[in-house]
Design a protein around this motif. Structure first.
Motif, PDB file in Angstrom:
ATOM      1  N   PRO A 193       0.812  -1.229   0.000  1.00  0.00           N
ATOM      2  CA  PRO A 193       0.000   0.000   0.000  1.00  0.00           C
ATOM      3  C   PRO A 193       0.843   1.276   0.000  1.00  0.00           C
ATOM      4  O   PRO A 193       0.471   2.263  -0.615  1.00  0.00           O
ATOM      5  CB  PRO A 193      -0.801  -0.115   1.291  1.00  0.00           C
ATOM      6  CG  PRO A 193      -0.908  -1.570   1.537  1.00  0.00           C
ATOM      7  CD  PRO A 193       0.378  -2.164   1.025  1.00  0.00           C
ATOM      8  N   SER A 194       2.018   1.225   0.665  1.00  0.00           N
ATOM      9  CA  SER A 194       2.834   2.439   0.741  1.00  0.00           C
ATOM     10  C   SER A 194       3.395   2.836  -0.617  1.00  0.00           C
ATOM     11  O   SER A 194       3.891   3.941  -0.785  1.00  0.00           O
ATOM     12  CB  SER A 194       3.976   2.239   1.731  1.00  0.00           C
ATOM     13  OG  SER A 194       4.767   1.141   1.332  1.00  0.00           O
ATOM     14  N   GLN A 195       3.313   1.919  -1.591  1.00  0.00           N
ATOM     15  CA  GLN A 195       3.828   2.240  -2.921  1.00  0.00           C
ATOM     16  C   GLN A 195       2.743   2.785  -3.841  1.00  0.00           C
ATOM     17  O   GLN A 195       2.919   2.836  -5.048  1.00  0.00           O
ATOM     18  CB  GLN A 195       4.442   0.988  -3.562  1.00  0.00           C
ATOM     19  CG  GLN A 195       5.636   0.452  -2.790  1.00  0.00           C
ATOM     20  CD  GLN A 195       6.057  -0.912  -3.286  1.00  0.00           C
ATOM     21  OE1 GLN A 195       5.233  -1.808  -3.424  1.00  0.00           O
ATOM     22  NE2 GLN A 195       7.338  -1.076  -3.548  1.00  0.00           N
ATOM     23  N   LEU A 196       1.594   3.148  -3.258  1.00  0.00           N
ATOM     24  CA  LEU A 196       0.496   3.661  -4.073  1.00  0.00           C
ATOM     25  C   LEU A 196       0.253   5.135  -3.764  1.00  0.00           C
ATOM     26  O   LEU A 196       0.525   5.600  -2.654  1.00  0.00           O
ATOM     27  CB  LEU A 196      -0.791   2.891  -3.772  1.00  0.00           C
ATOM     28  CG  LEU A 196      -0.795   1.391  -4.031  1.00  0.00           C
ATOM     29  CD1 LEU A 196      -2.132   0.806  -3.621  1.00  0.00           C
ATOM     30  CD2 LEU A 196      -0.512   1.095  -5.485  1.00  0.00           C
ATOM     31  N   SER A 197      -0.272   5.847  -4.750  1.00  0.00           N
ATOM     32  CA  SER A 197      -0.651   7.244  -4.520  1.00  0.00           C
ATOM     33  C   SER A 197      -1.945   7.282  -3.708  1.00  0.00           C
ATOM     34  O   SER A 197      -2.624   6.261  -3.556  1.00  0.00           O
ATOM     35  CB  SER A 197      -0.873   7.939  -5.856  1.00  0.00           C
ATOM     36  OG  SER A 197      -2.080   7.475  -6.427  1.00  0.00           O
ATOM     37  N   GLY A 198      -2.287   8.452  -3.217  1.00  0.00           N
ATOM     38  CA  GLY A 198      -3.499   8.594  -2.412  1.00  0.00           C
ATOM     39  C   GLY A 198      -4.743   8.115  -3.138  1.00  0.00           C
ATOM     40  O   GLY A 198      -5.563   7.387  -2.588  1.00  0.00           O
ATOM     41  N   GLY A 199      -4.865   8.493  -4.405  1.00  0.00           N
ATOM     42  CA  GLY A 199      -6.034   8.099  -5.180  1.00  0.00           C
ATOM     43  C   GLY A 199      -6.091   6.590  -5.386  1.00  0.00           C
ATOM     44  O   GLY A 199      -7.161   5.980  -5.339  1.00  0.00           O
ATOM     45  N   GLN A 200      -4.903   5.995  -5.588  1.00  0.00           N
ATOM     46  CA  GLN A 200      -4.867   4.543  -5.784  1.00  0.00           C
ATOM     47  C   GLN A 200      -5.196   3.814  -4.484  1.00  0.00           C
ATOM     48  O   GLN A 200      -5.934   2.823  -4.494  1.00  0.00           O
ATOM     49  CB  GLN A 200      -3.471   4.131  -6.289  1.00  0.00           C
ATOM     50  CG  GLN A 200      -3.209   4.590  -7.710  1.00  0.00           C
ATOM     51  CD  GLN A 200      -1.745   4.488  -8.096  1.00  0.00           C
ATOM     52  OE1 GLN A 200      -0.860   4.439  -7.251  1.00  0.00           O
ATOM     53  NE2 GLN A 200      -1.486   4.455  -9.390  1.00  0.00           N
ATOM     54  N   GLN A 201      -4.697   4.338  -3.371  1.00  0.00           N
ATOM     55  CA  GLN A 201      -5.019   3.719  -2.077  1.00  0.00           C
ATOM     56  C   GLN A 201      -6.519   3.753  -1.849  1.00  0.00           C
ATOM     57  O   GLN A 201      -7.119   2.801  -1.356  1.00  0.00           O
ATOM     58  CB  GLN A 201      -4.306   4.470  -0.952  1.00  0.00           C
ATOM     59  CG  GLN A 201      -2.812   4.280  -0.981  1.00  0.00           C
ATOM     60  CD  GLN A 201      -2.133   4.900   0.231  1.00  0.00           C
ATOM     61  OE1 GLN A 201      -2.758   5.175   1.246  1.00  0.00           O
ATOM     62  NE2 GLN A 201      -0.840   5.115   0.121  1.00  0.00           N
ATOM     63  N   GLN A 202      -7.102   4.873  -2.219  1.00  0.00           N
ATOM     64  CA  GLN A 202      -8.541   5.050  -2.116  1.00  0.00           C
ATOM     65  C   GLN A 202      -9.288   3.961  -2.891  1.00  0.00           C
ATOM     66  O   GLN A 202     -10.234   3.353  -2.402  1.00  0.00           O
ATOM     67  CB  GLN A 202      -8.846   6.439  -2.676  1.00  0.00           C
ATOM     68  CG  GLN A 202     -10.273   6.674  -2.982  1.00  0.00           C
ATOM     69  CD  GLN A 202     -11.006   6.945  -1.726  1.00  0.00           C
ATOM     70  OE1 GLN A 202     -11.032   8.056  -1.275  1.00  0.00           O
ATOM     71  NE2 GLN A 202     -11.577   5.938  -1.125  1.00  0.00           N
ATOM     72  N   ARG A 203      -8.839   3.704  -4.107  1.00  0.00           N
ATOM     73  CA  ARG A 203      -9.498   2.685  -4.926  1.00  0.00           C
ATOM     74  C   ARG A 203      -9.321   1.294  -4.329  1.00  0.00           C
ATOM     75  O   ARG A 203     -10.228   0.467  -4.389  1.00  0.00           O
ATOM     76  CB  ARG A 203      -8.911   2.679  -6.340  1.00  0.00           C
ATOM     77  CG  ARG A 203      -9.386   3.830  -7.183  1.00  0.00           C
ATOM     78  CD  ARG A 203      -8.479   3.965  -8.393  1.00  0.00           C
ATOM     79  NE  ARG A 203      -8.558   5.302  -8.940  1.00  0.00           N
ATOM     80  CZ  ARG A 203      -9.178   5.566 -10.095  1.00  0.00           C
ATOM     81  NH1 ARG A 203      -9.723   4.607 -10.779  1.00  0.00           N
ATOM     82  NH2 ARG A 203      -9.234   6.804 -10.526  1.00  0.00           N
ATOM     83  N   ILE A 204      -8.139   1.043  -3.771  1.00  0.00           N
ATOM     84  CA  ILE A 204      -7.905  -0.267  -3.171  1.00  0.00           C
ATOM     85  C   ILE A 204      -8.786  -0.434  -1.934  1.00  0.00           C
ATOM     86  O   ILE A 204      -9.357  -1.507  -1.695  1.00  0.00           O
ATOM     87  CB  ILE A 204      -6.416  -0.459  -2.808  1.00  0.00           C
ATOM     88  CG1 ILE A 204      -5.559  -0.416  -4.078  1.00  0.00           C
ATOM     89  CG2 ILE A 204      -6.200  -1.782  -2.078  1.00  0.00           C
ATOM     90  CD1 ILE A 204      -5.970  -1.404  -5.151  1.00  0.00           C
TER      91      ILE A 204
END
Ligand SMILES: Nc1ncnc2c1ncn2[C@@H]1O[C@H](COP(=O)(O)OP(=O)(O)OP(=O)(O)O)[C@@H](O)[C@H]1O
Ligand SMILES: [Mg+2]
Lengths: 264, 363
Positions: B137-148
């Motif tokens: 998760p730390s390798q994702l942008s805020g928007g991507q974390q949101q989608r996950i």
């Protein structure tokens, strides 16, 4: 650590010599001890040549090995009990706000501040009053008590750095309390737990005062054994044992430090 | 869209006790329907999160009950409710990969590994992050974390998805994108979304229905159009969009009621539902774009005012109009070629208020 040249501290005259003096004061005796442990001469303070023979003498000394074994048993047992207790305490303290929380937190870490000699005498008295036989068991109990705060602090620090929503998220995703602990809390907490355990282990291994007071016949620990040897005189053998203990301590403390830096 | 999924009955929630007690929710009742995008909207501290957490099972109601498809949930812990949550902080498990995060809920439900893996792929595809399954998760942008976080919460196919201000950490552009994305996910999955926000535009754009909350109470529940066009409370009209408020006494004047302003002018309330407010002081509300301006003296039944300020906005022009010492109005007129009647600062003007646009409001 990064030294920032812009740090105003560096502008004070005399800071650099002070620092050098401080580190020399701290580490020079240890370096001298390490060097002399390789001295070939029977008289510890007169250098006559390099040798590792004192290390073989130490490792062939049955009394020494017996006390080392005692130390190990005590350190392992008290570390395990203290770490489990500290983990439970940290989780309980982090979970809920309750009346007297501050008081309990203070009481958990107070043993760090009480003079050790006081703890030692109090514990000894207590054991005599309730009739605990002095020996390995009494030392383990006493060590467990003073190891708890050392184990507690890094675990608590980990827990405080954890988003409480993670546990809620696990519960939300159908994990019951135990599953949430096993799958989420524990994996995130283990560096703190291990780091706390390592610290406890070293603290227990190094302890002299309390072990000396609450120990009995047959429960001689390594520091007590070394103390006994010193009374006869500082020999290269003492230097060698001390050097070995130093290495073990450094290894454990370093591991503890490195583990504690694990971040996700 | 008629079957009730979540039903809250006279729910109250009090934190603390004695003089320090906070009444976060006060006798709240609401029905949320199957397959609906339901939004709880209100200012900070009004109890939105609390209501959501009660539905999720993270808090216990002090009084009242919450039911899912008729079954009372009150005593069920979160892990026994077929309801999932998207947390404001996302709360992705940092030590697990994206895929492991998504399959977590499935594993806890004892779904077989191959099935869970298949479902994870579907979810990753749904949120358009198929290549990211093996990342932390730390390798994702805020928007991507949101989608996950969305994918993880949708994977177990819950009956209801709870979302607590999921977009508040995103920048404006990403926020707009995610609004569309959320709406798409809701339509595609057919899952009931209960969404919390304090952003009225977001609420209007996304919701099937909105509950407007204030200080632990739901003031009004309705479609975005209902809420905007027929607000029941002054607070609602004020919180959502711009509104004019006229305060005065409601009196019967011949065949119909009128509101008499402090300066003595009357607003006709013919064909306006005045409820029980006759011969009382009341507030009426009207949206700035519903006011109609006429050159002074051309309209009898209108209010007379003086243009205090004119602000040109490109697509429309806003007129600030003084009616009397205590009453001012805001009128917004679209700038259409040729049809615009321009008024200058200092001009007198007649303002008519269409009956259909006037609301008598609860203060
Ligand atoms: N655990 C708690 N203990 C005490 N008071 C609480 C607790 N949780 C919420 N409150 C209080 O209850 C009230 C409602 O809080 P809530 O979090 O539901 O508001 P909100 O509408 O979600 O606000 P925001 O938009 O700021 O998130 C607030 O006054 C808050 O201070
Ligand atoms: Mg909130």
């Amino acid at each position: 650590m990064k030294i920032d040249r812009a740090n105003p501290l560096w502008r004070f005259h005399g800071i650099t010599p002070m620092a050098i003096f401080f580190f020399a004061y701290l580490y020079l005796p240890i370096i001298v001890l390490l060097v002399l442990s390789f001295n070939e001469n029977r008289l510890a303070t007169i250098w006559t040549g390099f040798s590792t023979k004192w290390y073989s003498v130490v490792l062939g000394n049955d009394d020494m090995l017996r006390s080392a074994k005692n130390s190990l048993i005590i350190a392992l047992s008290s570390t395990i009990i203290a770490t489990i207790a500290a983990t439970l305490a940290a989780m309980g303290m982090a979970r809920g706000r309750f009346r007297g929380e501050g008081g309990v937190a203070a009481m958990l870490t107070l043993p760090l501040l009480v003079p050790e000699i006081v703890t030692a005498i109090a514990t000894l008295l207590f054991f005599i009053v309730i009739g605990v036989k002095l020996g390995l068991l009494s030392i383990i109990i006493a060590h467990t008590v003073f190891c708890i705060p050392f184990a507690y602090l890094p675990i608590r620090a980990r827990l405080d750095g954890m988003d409480p929503a993670l546990i809620e998220a696990a519960n939300d995703l159908y994990a019951n309390e135990w599953q949430a602990f096993k799958r989420i809390t524990f994996p995130l907490l283990w560096p703190g737990i291990l780091s706390g355990a390592m610290l406890s282990f070293i603290i227990s291994l190094d302890d002299f005062v309390i072990s000396y007071f609450v120990g009995g016949a047959g429960s001689t620990t390594l520091p007590i054994y070394i103390f006994g040897m010193i009374r006869i005189g500082i020999t290269p053998e003492v230097n060698a044992i001390s050097a070995l203990m130093l290495i073990i301590s450094i290894v454990f403390v370093s591991i503890s430090f490195l583990i504690d830096r694990v971040r996700y | 869209m008629s079957e009730v999924v979540i039903s809250a009955r006279s729910v109250s929630k009090r934190f603390g006790s004695g003089t320090h007690a906070v009444h976060a929710l006060d006798d709240v009742s609401v029905d949320i329907f199957q397959n609906e995008f339901f939004t709880m909207l209100g200012p900070s501290g009004c109890g939105k999160t609390t209501l959501l957490r009660l539905i999720g099972g993270f808090e216990q109601a002090t009084a009242g009950e919450i039911a899912l498809e008729g079954q009372v949930l009150n005593d069920l812990p979160p892990f026994k409710r077929p309801i999932n949550t998207v947390f404001q902080s996302y709360a992705l498990f940092p030590h697990l990969t994206v895929r492991q995060n998504i399959t977590f809920g499935l594993e806890m439900q004892n779904i077989s590994r191959p099935d869970a893996a298949k479902r994870a792929d579907e979810m990753l595809e749904l949120v358009r992050l198929s290549q990211f399954g093996d990342r932390q998760p730390s390798q994702l942008s805020g928007g991507q974390q949101q989608r996950i976080a969305l994918a993880r919460a949708l994977a177990p196919a819950p009956k209801v998805l709870l979302l607590d201000e999921p977009l508040s950490a995103l920048d404006l552009k990403l926020r707009k994108e995610m609004q569309i994305e959320l709406k798409r996910l809701q339509t595609e999955t057919g899952i009931t979304f209960v969404f919390v926000t304090h952003d009225q535009e977001e609420a209007l754009a996304m919701s099937d229905r909105i509950a407007v909350m204030k200080a632990g109470k739901i003031l009004q529940i309705g479609t975005p159009r209902d809420i905007y066009e027929t607000p029941t409370h002054r607070f609602v009209a004020d919180f959502i969009g711009d509104s004019n408020f006229l305060q005065g006494d409601i009196k019967q004047n011949g065949s119909h009621a009128v509101l008499t302003l402090p300066g003595g002018q009357n607003v006709s309330l013919a064909n306006v539902d005045t409820g029980t407010r006759l011969s009382q002081t009341a507030t009426i509300g009207i949206r700035p774009e519903r006011l109609m301006l006429h050159p002074a003296g051309t309209s009898d039944s209108a209010l007379r005012g003086k243009i205090a300020d004119v602000v040109y906005f490109g697509t429309d022009t806003t007129y600030h109009i003084a009616i009397d010492d205590q009453t001012a109005l805001l009128a917004r007129v679209q700038n259409r070629d040729g049809s615009t009647m321009a008024y200058a600062k200092g001009n007198d003007v007649d303002i008519s208020l269409p009956a259909g646009a006037i609301r008598v409001l609860v203060d």
